[in-house]
Structures are given as C-alpha cells and as structure tokens.
Design an enzyme around this catalytic site. Structure first.
Site, mmCIF file in Angstrom:
data_model
loop_
_atom_site.group_PDB
_atom_site.id
_atom_site.type_symbol
_atom_site.label_atom_id
_atom_site.label_comp_id
_atom_site.label_asym_id
_atom_site.label_seq_id
_atom_site.Cartn_x
_atom_site.Cartn_y
_atom_site.Cartn_z
ATOM 1 N N SER A 83 88.392 36.796 1.765
ATOM 2 C CA SER A 83 89.049 35.571 2.217
ATOM 3 C C SER A 83 90.193 35.031 1.368
ATOM 4 O O SER A 83 90.995 34.244 1.874
ATOM 5 C CB SER A 83 87.993 34.492 2.400
ATOM 6 O OG SER A 83 87.305 34.324 1.202
ATOM 7 N N ALA A 84 90.275 35.396 0.088
ATOM 8 C CA ALA A 84 91.306 34.772 -0.757
ATOM 9 C C ALA A 84 92.697 35.375 -0.500
ATOM 10 O O ALA A 84 92.788 36.559 -0.182
ATOM 11 C CB ALA A 84 90.941 34.964 -2.223
ATOM 12 N N GLY A 87 94.724 31.972 3.452
ATOM 13 C CA GLY A 87 95.657 31.696 4.553
ATOM 14 C C GLY A 87 94.914 31.708 5.893
ATOM 15 O O GLY A 87 95.103 30.814 6.735
ATOM 16 N N LYS A 88 94.050 32.701 6.056
ATOM 17 C CA LYS A 88 93.344 32.810 7.345
ATOM 18 C C LYS A 88 92.101 31.923 7.390
ATOM 19 O O LYS A 88 91.762 31.409 8.454
ATOM 20 C CB LYS A 88 93.014 34.276 7.641
ATOM 21 C CG LYS A 88 94.284 35.112 7.724
ATOM 22 C CD LYS A 88 94.052 36.525 8.105
ATOM 23 C CE LYS A 88 95.312 37.341 7.912
ATOM 24 N NZ LYS A 88 95.723 37.500 6.472
ATOM 25 N N ARG A 111 91.103 35.097 -7.668
ATOM 26 C CA ARG A 111 91.553 34.829 -6.299
ATOM 27 C C ARG A 111 90.679 33.747 -5.636
ATOM 28 O O ARG A 111 91.154 33.001 -4.779
ATOM 29 C CB ARG A 111 91.580 36.129 -5.485
ATOM 30 C CG ARG A 111 92.733 37.047 -5.923
ATOM 31 C CD ARG A 111 92.730 38.358 -5.181
ATOM 32 N NE ARG A 111 93.069 38.255 -3.781
ATOM 33 C CZ ARG A 111 94.308 38.356 -3.286
ATOM 34 N NH1 ARG A 111 95.323 38.554 -4.098
ATOM 35 N NH2 ARG A 111 94.522 38.255 -1.996
ATOM 36 N N ASP A 154 89.654 40.817 7.145
ATOM 37 C CA ASP A 154 91.056 41.043 6.806
ATOM 38 C C ASP A 154 91.003 41.926 5.557
ATOM 39 O O ASP A 154 91.005 41.434 4.436
ATOM 40 C CB ASP A 154 91.723 39.681 6.528
ATOM 41 C CG ASP A 154 93.210 39.795 6.315
ATOM 42 O OD1 ASP A 154 93.858 40.616 6.986
ATOM 43 O OD2 ASP A 154 93.732 39.054 5.458
ATOM 44 N N CYS A 203 97.389 44.704 6.534
ATOM 45 C CA CYS A 203 98.859 44.658 6.513
ATOM 46 C C CYS A 203 99.391 46.035 6.118
ATOM 47 O O CYS A 203 100.515 46.157 5.647
ATOM 48 C CB CYS A 203 99.372 43.548 5.612
ATOM 49 S SG CYS A 203 98.876 43.739 3.897
#
Ligand SMILES: C[S@@+](CC[C@H](N)C(=O)[O-])C[C@H]1O[C@@H](n2cnc3c(N)ncnc32)[C@H](O)[C@@H]1O
Length: 265
Positions: A83-84, A87-88, A111, A154, A203
């Site tokens: 999660s760090a 942003g999401k 983080r 993510d 990404c």
C-alpha cells in the site's frame, strides 16, 4: 504529464480548481470529475498549503485507474496488500466516503511512515495500517478466518525499480518480480471471500509481470474467473486492451500501467 486527484473527503473539485487557478496554476479537466491535468504551475505542485491541507494528491492519471476499477462500496471490507506510499489507499478511502474498512499492508518501515503521513494529511479515517510482510501476515489472517470483499494488489514490479532507483532492469529482475507477483496474487486470492473481487495492477511494461501472471493464475486455479474490462470509459487516456483479452494496458505519454480484475467463484 502531471495530474492531481482532488481529495473529495476534504474539498469539492470546483472549489479547489478555483483556489489553485488564482495562484497561477493552469488545470485541465480529465475523464474523472475529481482529477485534473496540471498544464502549468509557477511552483512545485507539492509545495502549496492546499497540498499540506490534504486537498489533493499529485499522482499519475494511470494510477487512479486500479481503485476506480475495484470500485469498493461504502460497507466493504478491503485489503490493500502493497500500500505505501498510499496514493491508491487514500483514493479507495475517498471512493468509500471514509466508510467500511481498509486494511493497508506494507512491508517497508520507511514507506509505512509515508503511508501514515498521507493517510493523516488526507483525513482518511477508515484505514488500519499494518507494517508487515504480506507473505507472513497471511497466516495470521487465515488462522482467524478473516477474508475480504475486495482486494487491491498493486504489486511491486520492475517499473518501480526504474522509477525509484533509476536503473535498468535485467532478465533476472523480471523473472524475480514475476515469481513474487504470482506468490502475492495467490495469497491475495486465498484471502478473498467467495464472490469477492480483486484488482491486480503494476506499472511494469513486461508481459511476464502482467498478462503472464494472470494467465498463470487462471491456468492453475479453478476458483477464479477473469472479469472483462474495456478501455472505453477512460476518455483522453492512451489505454487499450491488454495482450490478454479482458485486461487493460496504459501506454505513453501516460504512465504505463497494467490492470486486471479477478473474481472468486
Ligand atoms: C507499487 S508499490 C505500491 C504503491 C501503492 N499501492 C500506491 O499506490 O501508493 C509496491 C509496494 O509493495 C511493498 N511490498 C513489496 N513486497 C511486499 C510484501 N511481501 N508485503 C507487503 N508489502 C510489500 C513495497 O515495499 C512497495 O511499497
């Protein structure tokens, strides 16, 4: 290309737009009524009082797509596995209107500090922060029979290495990431309730970290189906079908991203 996501938990998009424009910042609308492209700014977009008040988050428009696709409801129990800096996580909290509950897990202590600071700055109240390795934390959750309605994975990827460490990636890096991603995705799916939904994103531009991870899961588990995504609603973004039907890929000039959605049956 620079973008901001307006934190609708604290301010409405029109009010913030007017405030920033009065300071000489030029903003352009996007497909999302609470996100703007920053066309011109006389100073760094992270150095305004409005940023410190938690009125917005500077982030790529591509990175806003996974939470939108996950679409958590106000009473959902959500796991954000990697999660760090948040942003999401903060975007998920915004979509949930600060209701329901998000468990935000992050392996790195440094983080996690950034995650905590973003959560506080943006007035997020529905999130529990856990500084643990998801591969170990999974055991605790399963022992207590805790499962989630929605999960965002993510995943760490070679794209982060390029961005964070400014270095080229080797074939070995890609293989290492791909193995880790498959491991994390299997963990995520074990923690998903029957009927629950998961979004997997990276990404990275590598097929091994994206379509191949999803294909591997679909070939090896019989409790998972692919939820078909289409690029049409993300107007103005260079987004196309992924190399596996039903998945999505964002291409330059936007930040490259891969997004897939799975359901537990
Ligand atoms: C792509 S970044 C996440 C970005 C974040 N979702 C956001 O939107 O701000 C991946 C994160 O996963 C974390 N991570 C890697 N392996 C992990 C694990 N086993 N358990 C928990 N977090 C992990 C990394 O430290 C990194 O912060």
């Amino acid at each position: 290309m620079k973008f901001i996501r307006v934190n609708t938990l604290k301010i409405d998009p029109k009010t913030l737009k007017n405030r920033l424009e009065r300071k000489g910042i030029v903003l352009k609308e996007t497909f999302l009524d609470y996100a703007f492209e920053v066309k011109k700014s006389p100073f760094s977009i992270g150095s305004t009082p409005e940023y410190l008040f938690g009125y917005y988050m500077p982030q790529s428009i591509s990175s806003m797509i996974p939470p939108i696709v996950l679409n958590p409801k106000e009473d959902d129990f959500v796991l954000d596995m990697c999660s760090a800096p948040g942003g999401k996580t903060t975007h998920l909290a915004q979509i949930m209107n600060n209701n329901g509950c998000i468990v935000a897990v992050e392996i790195s202590k440094t983080r996690t500090k950034a995650l905590k600071s973003n959560i506080n700055r943006m007035g997020v109240l529905n999130t529990i922060i856990i500084n643990k390795d998801m591969r170990k934390y999974k055991e605790e959750l399963l022992k207590k029979k805790i499962q989630f309605d929605k999960i965002l994975l993510d995943a760490p990827c070679t794209g982060n290495e390029i961005k964070d460490k400014h270095r080229n990636v080797s074939k070995e890096d890609i293989k290492y990431c791909s193995l880790r991603q498959k491991e994390l995705l299997n963990i995520a799916l074990d923690l998903l309730k029957k009927g629950g939904e998961l979004v997997y994103s990276t990404c990275s531009i590598e097929v091994e970290e994206n379509e191949e991870v999803i294909r591997h899961i679909l070939n090896n588990r019989n409790d998972i189906e692919l939820v078909y995504l289409t690029p049409d609603k993300f107007l103005g973004i260079n987004i196309k079908k992924g190399y596996l039907d039903g998945t999505l890929r964002v291409f330059p000039p936007n930040e490259p991203f891969f997004i897939a959605k799975l359901r537990k049956i």
